[in-house]
Design a protein around this motif. Sequence first.
Motif, PDB file in Angstrom:
ATOM      1  N   LEU A  41       0.811  -1.218   0.000  1.00  0.00           N
ATOM      2  CA  LEU A  41       0.000   0.000   0.000  1.00  0.00           C
ATOM      3  C   LEU A  41       0.847   1.273   0.000  1.00  0.00           C
ATOM      4  CD1 LEU A  41      -2.701  -0.992   2.643  1.00  0.00           C
ATOM      5  CD2 LEU A  41      -2.926  -1.062   0.153  1.00  0.00           C
ATOM      6  N   LEU A  42       2.078   1.173   0.494  1.00  0.00           N
ATOM      7  CA  LEU A  42       2.937   2.354   0.639  1.00  0.00           C
ATOM      8  C   LEU A  42       3.948   2.469  -0.492  1.00  0.00           C
ATOM      9  CD1 LEU A  42       3.706   2.179   4.466  1.00  0.00           C
ATOM     10  CD2 LEU A  42       1.916   3.498   3.301  1.00  0.00           C
ATOM     11  N   ASN A  43       4.441   3.691  -0.698  1.00  0.00           N
ATOM     12  CA  ASN A  43       5.485   3.917  -1.698  1.00  0.00           C
ATOM     13  C   ASN A  43       6.794   3.264  -1.237  1.00  0.00           C
ATOM     14  OD1 ASN A  43       6.520   5.669   0.260  1.00  0.00           O
ATOM     15  ND2 ASN A  43       5.977   7.519  -0.844  1.00  0.00           N
ATOM     16  N   LYS A  44       7.805   3.286  -2.099  1.00  0.00           N
ATOM     17  CA  LYS A  44       9.081   2.611  -1.792  1.00  0.00           C
ATOM     18  C   LYS A  44       9.734   3.139  -0.523  1.00  0.00           C
ATOM     19  CE  LYS A  44       9.974   1.382  -6.505  1.00  0.00           C
ATOM     20  NZ  LYS A  44      10.722   0.354  -7.115  1.00  0.00           N
ATOM     21  N   GLU A  45       9.519   4.409  -0.228  1.00  0.00           N
ATOM     22  CA  GLU A  45      10.087   5.004   0.988  1.00  0.00           C
ATOM     23  C   GLU A  45       9.285   4.638   2.233  1.00  0.00           C
ATOM     24  OE1 GLU A  45       9.233   6.933  -1.782  1.00  0.00           O
ATOM     25  OE2 GLU A  45      11.261   6.853  -2.589  1.00  0.00           O
ATOM     26  N   GLY A  46       8.097   4.095   2.021  1.00  0.00           N
ATOM     27  CA  GLY A  46       7.240   3.719   3.141  1.00  0.00           C
ATOM     28  C   GLY A  46       6.632   4.908   3.855  1.00  0.00           C
ATOM     29  N   THR A  47       6.541   6.044   3.144  1.00  0.00           N
ATOM     30  CA  THR A  47       6.077   7.272   3.787  1.00  0.00           C
ATOM     31  C   THR A  47       4.644   7.651   3.480  1.00  0.00           C
ATOM     32  OG1 THR A  47       7.008   8.556   1.966  1.00  0.00           O
ATOM     33  CG2 THR A  47       8.403   8.236   3.913  1.00  0.00           C
ATOM     34  N   GLU A  48       4.101   7.177   2.337  1.00  0.00           N
ATOM     35  CA  GLU A  48       2.723   7.513   1.998  1.00  0.00           C
ATOM     36  C   GLU A  48       2.117   6.453   1.104  1.00  0.00           C
ATOM     37  OE1 GLU A  48       3.132  10.619  -1.646  1.00  0.00           O
ATOM     38  OE2 GLU A  48       3.702  11.382   0.309  1.00  0.00           O
ATOM     39  N   CYS A  49       0.802   6.421   1.100  1.00  0.00           N
ATOM     40  CA  CYS A  49       0.087   5.448   0.285  1.00  0.00           C
ATOM     41  C   CYS A  49       0.251   5.773  -1.194  1.00  0.00           C
ATOM     42  CB  CYS A  49      -1.387   5.424   0.658  1.00  0.00           C
ATOM     43  SG  CYS A  49      -1.672   4.719   2.298  1.00  0.00           S
ATOM     44  N   ILE A  50       0.198   4.733  -2.017  1.00  0.00           N
ATOM     45  CA  ILE A  50       0.448   4.904  -3.446  1.00  0.00           C
ATOM     46  C   ILE A  50      -0.768   5.413  -4.212  1.00  0.00           C
ATOM     47  CG2 ILE A  50       2.322   3.216  -3.500  1.00  0.00           C
ATOM     48  CD1 ILE A  50       0.319   1.196  -4.705  1.00  0.00           C
ATOM     49  N   SER A  51      -1.953   5.391  -3.588  1.00  0.00           N
ATOM     50  CA  SER A  51      -3.163   5.878  -4.259  1.00  0.00           C
ATOM     51  C   SER A  51      -4.236   6.143  -3.207  1.00  0.00           C
ATOM     52  CB  SER A  51      -3.672   4.838  -5.257  1.00  0.00           C
ATOM     53  OG  SER A  51      -4.144   3.685  -4.572  1.00  0.00           O
ATOM     54  N   LYS A  52      -5.308   6.778  -3.653  1.00  0.00           N
ATOM     55  CA  LYS A  52      -6.451   7.022  -2.752  1.00  0.00           C
ATOM     56  C   LYS A  52      -7.085   5.704  -2.316  1.00  0.00           C
ATOM     57  CE  LYS A  52      -6.572  11.534  -2.648  1.00  0.00           C
ATOM     58  NZ  LYS A  52      -6.145  12.219  -1.453  1.00  0.00           N
ATOM     59  N   GLU A  53      -7.129   4.724  -3.224  1.00  0.00           N
ATOM     60  CA  GLU A  53      -7.679   3.409  -2.894  1.00  0.00           C
ATOM     61  C   GLU A  53      -6.820   2.730  -1.824  1.00  0.00           C
ATOM     62  OE1 GLU A  53      -8.027   0.753  -6.234  1.00  0.00           O
ATOM     63  OE2 GLU A  53      -9.036  -0.766  -5.050  1.00  0.00           O
ATOM     64  N   ALA A  54      -5.501   2.815  -1.987  1.00  0.00           N
ATOM     65  CA  ALA A  54      -4.583   2.245  -0.991  1.00  0.00           C
ATOM     66  C   ALA A  54      -4.759   2.953   0.349  1.00  0.00           C
ATOM     67  CB  ALA A  54      -3.144   2.356  -1.472  1.00  0.00           C
ATOM     68  N   GLU A  55      -4.931   4.252   0.308  1.00  0.00           N
ATOM     69  CA  GLU A  55      -5.124   5.028   1.537  1.00  0.00           C
ATOM     70  C   GLU A  55      -6.407   4.622   2.249  1.00  0.00           C
ATOM     71  OE1 GLU A  55      -5.340   9.698   2.962  1.00  0.00           O
ATOM     72  OE2 GLU A  55      -4.822   9.229   0.897  1.00  0.00           O
ATOM     73  N   ALA A  56      -7.468   4.362   1.489  1.00  0.00           N
ATOM     74  CA  ALA A  56      -8.736   3.934   2.085  1.00  0.00           C
ATOM     75  C   ALA A  56      -8.582   2.590   2.794  1.00  0.00           C
ATOM     76  CB  ALA A  56      -9.817   3.857   1.008  1.00  0.00           C
ATOM     77  N   ILE A  57      -7.841   1.685   2.187  1.00  0.00           N
ATOM     78  CA  ILE A  57      -7.595   0.381   2.825  1.00  0.00           C
ATOM     79  C   ILE A  57      -6.754   0.573   4.079  1.00  0.00           C
ATOM     80  CG2 ILE A  57      -6.417  -1.847   2.569  1.00  0.00           C
ATOM     81  CD1 ILE A  57      -7.255  -1.721  -0.431  1.00  0.00           C
ATOM     82  N   ASP A  58      -5.685   1.349   3.965  1.00  0.00           N
ATOM     83  CA  ASP A  58      -4.777   1.591   5.097  1.00  0.00           C
ATOM     84  C   ASP A  58      -5.517   2.254   6.264  1.00  0.00           C
ATOM     85  OD1 ASP A  58      -1.990   1.715   6.221  1.00  0.00           O
ATOM     86  OD2 ASP A  58      -2.418   3.870   6.130  1.00  0.00           O
ATOM     87  N   ASP A  59      -6.408   3.175   5.958  1.00  0.00           N
ATOM     88  CA  ASP A  59      -7.162   3.864   7.014  1.00  0.00           C
ATOM     89  C   ASP A  59      -8.036   2.906   7.823  1.00  0.00           C
ATOM     90  OD1 ASP A  59      -6.035   6.290   6.344  1.00  0.00           O
ATOM     91  OD2 ASP A  59      -7.811   7.041   5.281  1.00  0.00           O
ATOM     92  N   GLY A  60      -8.411   1.772   7.230  1.00  0.00           N
ATOM     93  CA  GLY A  60      -9.240   0.806   7.934  1.00  0.00           C
ATOM     94  C   GLY A  60      -8.463  -0.205   8.763  1.00  0.00           C
ATOM     95  N   ILE A  61      -7.140  -0.091   8.737  1.00  0.00           N
ATOM     96  CA  ILE A  61      -6.284  -1.035   9.461  1.00  0.00           C
ATOM     97  C   ILE A  61      -5.539  -0.279  10.558  1.00  0.00           C
ATOM     98  CG2 ILE A  61      -4.335  -2.643   9.260  1.00  0.00           C
ATOM     99  CD1 ILE A  61      -5.281  -3.023   6.297  1.00  0.00           C
ATOM    100  N   VAL A  62      -5.684  -0.749  11.785  1.00  0.00           N
ATOM    101  CA  VAL A  62      -5.074  -0.027  12.904  1.00  0.00           C
ATOM    102  C   VAL A  62      -3.608  -0.402  13.115  1.00  0.00           C
ATOM    103  CG1 VAL A  62      -5.674  -1.609  14.793  1.00  0.00           C
ATOM    104  CG2 VAL A  62      -5.553   0.827  15.230  1.00  0.00           C
ATOM    105  N   TYR A  63      -3.227  -1.626  12.704  1.00  0.00           N
ATOM    106  CA  TYR A  63      -1.853  -2.071  12.964  1.00  0.00           C
ATOM    107  C   TYR A  63      -1.511  -3.211  12.022  1.00  0.00           C
ATOM    108  CZ  TYR A  63       2.359  -2.871  15.721  1.00  0.00           C
ATOM    109  OH  TYR A  63       3.664  -2.976  16.131  1.00  0.00           O
TER     110      TYR A  63
END
Length: 87
Positions: A41-63
Amino acid sequence: MMHKLIPWQDKVYHAVEITLFPETEKEERVTVSTEELQSELLNKEGTECISKEAEAIDDGIVYYVTPNEMKLPEEEIRKIVEDAISE
């Protein structure tokens, strides 16, 4: 513990729904998934999600836990997550 599957880019990732801090005022039902999904879900640097869809999935996961930790009983996964978010 309820098991879930999260589809992402032609692959399915394992997740579980658990209750953190049961029977306290901080009780919360959350989703935990594997670090493998997080890295997808994250970019190569591990700093941000690669898309809005990835961000939506990530937002639903606490850990995110390791694949081996995902195999542990609910109580042990709960302790890992509670210890991590309490720091």
